[in-house]
Design an enzyme around this catalytic site. Sequence first.
Site, short mmCIF file in Angstrom:
data_model
loop_
_atom_site.label_atom_id
_atom_site.label_comp_id
_atom_site.label_asym_id
_atom_site.label_seq_id
_atom_site.Cartn_x
_atom_site.Cartn_y
_atom_site.Cartn_z
N ARG A 62 0.83 -1.21 0.00
CA ARG A 62 0.00 0.00 0.00
C ARG A 62 0.86 1.26 0.00
O ARG A 62 0.54 2.26 -0.65
CB ARG A 62 -0.93 -0.02 1.21
CG ARG A 62 -1.97 1.09 1.20
CD ARG A 62 -3.09 0.80 2.19
NE ARG A 62 -4.06 1.90 2.18
CZ ARG A 62 -4.32 2.66 3.23
NH1 ARG A 62 -3.72 2.44 4.39
NH2 ARG A 62 -5.21 3.62 3.14
N HIS A 66 0.63 4.30 -2.78
CA HIS A 66 0.37 5.69 -2.37
C HIS A 66 1.54 6.60 -2.75
O HIS A 66 1.32 7.78 -3.04
CB HIS A 66 0.11 5.75 -0.86
CG HIS A 66 -1.29 5.39 -0.48
ND1 HIS A 66 -2.08 6.19 0.31
CD2 HIS A 66 -2.05 4.30 -0.80
CE1 HIS A 66 -3.27 5.61 0.46
NE2 HIS A 66 -3.27 4.46 -0.19
N ASN A 93 -3.55 9.47 3.88
CA ASN A 93 -2.36 8.66 4.18
C ASN A 93 -2.20 8.34 5.67
O ASN A 93 -1.31 7.57 6.04
CB ASN A 93 -1.10 9.37 3.69
CG ASN A 93 -0.93 9.28 2.19
OD1 ASN A 93 -1.42 8.34 1.56
ND2 ASN A 93 -0.25 10.26 1.61
N HIS A 193 -5.87 -6.13 -3.12
CA HIS A 193 -6.79 -6.12 -1.99
C HIS A 193 -7.05 -7.53 -1.47
O HIS A 193 -7.68 -7.69 -0.43
CB HIS A 193 -8.12 -5.47 -2.39
CG HIS A 193 -8.04 -3.98 -2.48
ND1 HIS A 193 -9.11 -3.19 -2.85
CD2 HIS A 193 -7.02 -3.12 -2.23
CE1 HIS A 193 -8.75 -1.92 -2.83
NE2 HIS A 193 -7.48 -1.85 -2.47
#
Length: 326
Positions: A62, A66, A93, A193
Amino acid sequence: MKMGVLKKVWRIMIIVMIIKMSEAQLSENFYRFSCPLAETIVRQAVTNKFTQTSITAQATIRLFFHDCFVQGCDASIMIYSANGDAEKDAPINLSLAVDGFDTVNKAKQAVEAMCPGVVSCADILALATRDAILLTGGPSYNVELGRRDGLKSKASDVQGKLPEPDFKLPQLVSMFAHYNLTQTDMIALSGAHTIGAAHCSKFTNRVNNFSSSNPADPSMDPSYAKNLQKQCAQNKDPNFVVFMDTQTPTTFDNLYYQDLVAGKGLLTSDQVLYNDPASRATVVEFGNSQGDFNSAFVIAIQKLGRVGVKTRNQGEIRRNCAAFNS
C-alpha cells in the site's frame, strides 16, 4: 489546425517524450557493479520484518501505491515532517501502517551498511513491494531500478491523487489513465486487496440503514452485510479493520475476484468492478484463472513502478529515507 490546438498537442508530445526517456533509464541490472547484493539485502530485511509482523506485506504494498500516485515513485511518502505537512500527513495517508515505513527503513539501513549512498529509497520500496508480494504467495517479477529520491513531499499535493473507497468505475478508469495505466491494469492492481483490509468507516455506508433484511447497498450479499455490521458494532477500536478477502485474507491469490462475483466486495470501489458491465468480464476472467490474474498483475505493477520516476541528475540518493539530504 488552430495554433492553440497545436501548442496543446506539442506540450502533450513533450510530456510523453520525458516519460519515455525516464522509463528508458531504468534497468533491472542498475546496481550490478555499484551494489550487486542490493536485492538480496532488501529481500532478507523484508523477510525478517515479515516474520515479526503479520501486516508487513499489506503495509508495504500500500505504501508503494500511495507513493507512486502522488509525486511518482520517488519515496516522497517516506519523508517525516516535524510540522506535520509532509505527504504522509495527508488525511488519506494517515491510515498507512507504520510497518510499511519500518520495512523500508530497515532495508535501507541494511543496504547503507554495505553500499552507502548508492541505492535510493525509491528503489528499495519497489524491491520491498515485490518481495512482500512473493512472501504472501504472489507472483515474482523483475524490478526495474535506477530511480532517485524526490526532493519534495507536501501533504497539499496529495489531494485528488488517490482513489477513494466510494469511487465508481469511470472515476477509477480516469484516475489510472492519468498514470498511463489501463482499465485492465487498474483491475489487476485492485487484486492486491486480496491481502488488504479496511477500517469500518470506509464501508459502513454500504451496510447500515437496513430496510427489512437488505443492506443499504443492494449489490452486497445480505448475509455478508449483516456480518460486517455485527463486526463493526462490536469493535469500537479505531484501529480495527476487516479483511477484503473473505476466504484467504493473508494469501496473494485471485479469490478476491470470486468475492466480487458473490457480492462480497468490501468497498464500493471493489464491488463496482463486477457490477459495472464494462469491467465485469475481466473480474470473471481473473476469478476463474490465477494464471491470468498473475500475468496481468505483473504487467500492471511494473508499469506502476515507472510512474513519475526521477533518474540521473533528478532527485537524490537519500542517506535516511525519512529526511532529505542536508
